[in-house]
Design an enzyme around this catalytic site. Structure first.
Site, short mmCIF file in Angstrom:
data_model
loop_
_atom_site.label_atom_id
_atom_site.label_comp_id
_atom_site.label_asym_id
_atom_site.label_seq_id
_atom_site.Cartn_x
_atom_site.Cartn_y
_atom_site.Cartn_z
N SER A 35 0.80 -1.22 0.00
CA SER A 35 0.00 0.00 0.00
C SER A 35 0.83 1.28 0.00
O SER A 35 0.33 2.35 -0.35
CB SER A 35 -0.95 0.01 1.21
OG SER A 35 -0.22 -0.10 2.42
N ASP A 325 -2.28 8.84 7.45
CA ASP A 325 -3.31 8.07 8.15
C ASP A 325 -2.67 7.19 9.21
O ASP A 325 -1.56 7.47 9.67
CB ASP A 325 -4.18 7.28 7.16
CG ASP A 325 -3.39 6.22 6.39
OD1 ASP A 325 -2.24 5.91 6.77
OD2 ASP A 325 -3.94 5.68 5.39
N HIS A 328 0.33 5.17 6.85
CA HIS A 328 1.07 5.63 5.68
C HIS A 328 1.56 7.06 5.81
O HIS A 328 0.82 7.93 6.27
CB HIS A 328 0.18 5.52 4.43
CG HIS A 328 -0.42 4.17 4.25
ND1 HIS A 328 -1.69 3.85 4.69
CD2 HIS A 328 0.08 3.04 3.69
CE1 HIS A 328 -1.95 2.58 4.40
NE2 HIS A 328 -0.89 2.06 3.80
#
Length: 361
Positions: A35, A325, A328
């Site tokens: 991600s 977040d 990340h």
């Protein structure tokens, strides 16, 4: 903010120099990862690991694309610095001659081990990403019309691999779903990951890859999610996790050295994402950061107990947060990491080459 301005100026100068020279300094850029660098491959998967909704992409020119950031990821920054005129297309959307620029195979929740991240739903594992690349290679051969021509072309490309974070975050340190934490010591687990990693690198090499950038794992124990769960004061990082991450990174450096000594015609380098991240956290004011232990968008303690929700209002001072977040980095941190990966600021940022040097070899 002065340090950030200086880094942005240096990045702009480097980009201008590459553009002035015409073509990118590498003809193509192939990206494998999770991600941290996914640019939309999970959008069509049945998965909880998706970011194709607002406020993700709030500062990105194309809006929410599936990137787990408010703006650019590290590979977006590197793509710009390499001299490309647009970002690398995700595998799910790559068609025709566009693949000659490279492909982004990264998938959120993916790991080196096949089972990693399964509690989050569908994802494309490292082996799956490499299998997709093998398919891409066959298409490159068809487009260029000759295997030798394709081999020569692919040998000049940059291959960036950044996997392993989920093998700790969504496997080894998640005993509710996985037994690896009780089956392996941290050293034995890292060995298992490196062995699996090596298998995939050999497949990539056998399919024409020659310039590899292996990105180390960041300090996962310092993420807002881990601080929310495991830090008494919400500031002190989880050393149990970070120690395991450093063991893996050390073995990844050794793997780079081994391949450089034993792989004809190939060049490997290690990108020290852990060290670059630690520098930002230890010296936030140098980079214009004010918040290092909480997400700009999230829920609960450290904005890290639940990650950024659809439609949630994020913080306004996003460039002052290291994290976007619960897991990340935000664009501001990604600019630092991407820039120092491309052109190292200190010798410890990359070993033995930075990405710019790798591209020019």
């Amino acid at each position: 903010m002065a340090r950030v301005c200086v880094m942005m100026m240096a990045m702009a100068i480097a980009m201008a120099m590459n553009i002035a020279m015409g073509d990118p300094i590498a003809p193509c850029y192939f990206i494998f990862g999770d991600s941290l660098v996914d640019s939309g491959n999970n959008n069509r998967l049945t998965s909880l690991a998706r970011a194709n909704y607002f406020p993700y992409g709030i500062d990105f020119q194309y809006g929410p694309t599936g990137r787990f950031s408010n703006g650019k990821t590290t590979v977006d920054v590197i793509t710009e610095l390499l001299g490309f005129d647009d970002y690398i297309t995700p595998y799910s959307e790559a068609r025709g001659e566009d693949i000659l620029r490279g492909v982004n195979y990264a998938s959120a929740a993916a790991g080196i081990r096949e089972e990693t991240g399964r509690q989050l739903g569908a994802r494309i594992t490292f082996a799956g990403q490499v299998a997709n690349h093998v398919n891409t290679v066959s298409q490159v051969v068809n487009i260029l019309g000759d295997e030798n021509e394709a081999a020569n072309y692919l040998s000049k490309c940059i291959y960036s691999i950044g996997l392993g974070s989920n093998d700790y975050l969504n496997n080894y340190f998640m005993p509710v779903y996985y037994s690896t934490g009780s089956q392996y010591s941290p050293d034995a687990y890292a060995n298992d990951l490196i062995n699996r990693y090596t298998e995939q690198l050999r497949i990539m090499y056998n399919n024409g890859a020659r310039k590899f950038a292996l990105v180390g794992i960041g300090a996962i124990g310092c993420s807002p999610n881990e601080l929310a769960q495991n830090s008494r004061d919400g500031v002190t990082c989880d050393e149990r996790i970070n120690s395991a991450n450093r063991i893996f990174n050390s073995k990844l450096v050794s793997l780079v050295d081994h391949f450089n000594q034993n792989t004809p015609g190939a060049k490997f380098t290690y990108i020290n994402a852990y060290g670059i991240f630690q520098d930002m956290v230890a010296n936030p004011s140098r980079y214009g950061f004010r918040v290092t232990n909480a997400g700009c968008c999230g829920v609960g303690r450290n904005n890290g107990q639940i990650t950024c929700l659809p439609g949630q209002a994020p913080c306004l001072n996003r460039d002052e947060y290291v994290f976007w977040d619960a897991f990340h980095p935000g664009e501001a941190a990604n600019v630092v990491i991407g820039s120092r990966s491309f052109q190292r600021e200190s010798a410890s940022d990359a070993h033995p080459y930075d990405i710019q040097q790798l591209a020019r070899l």
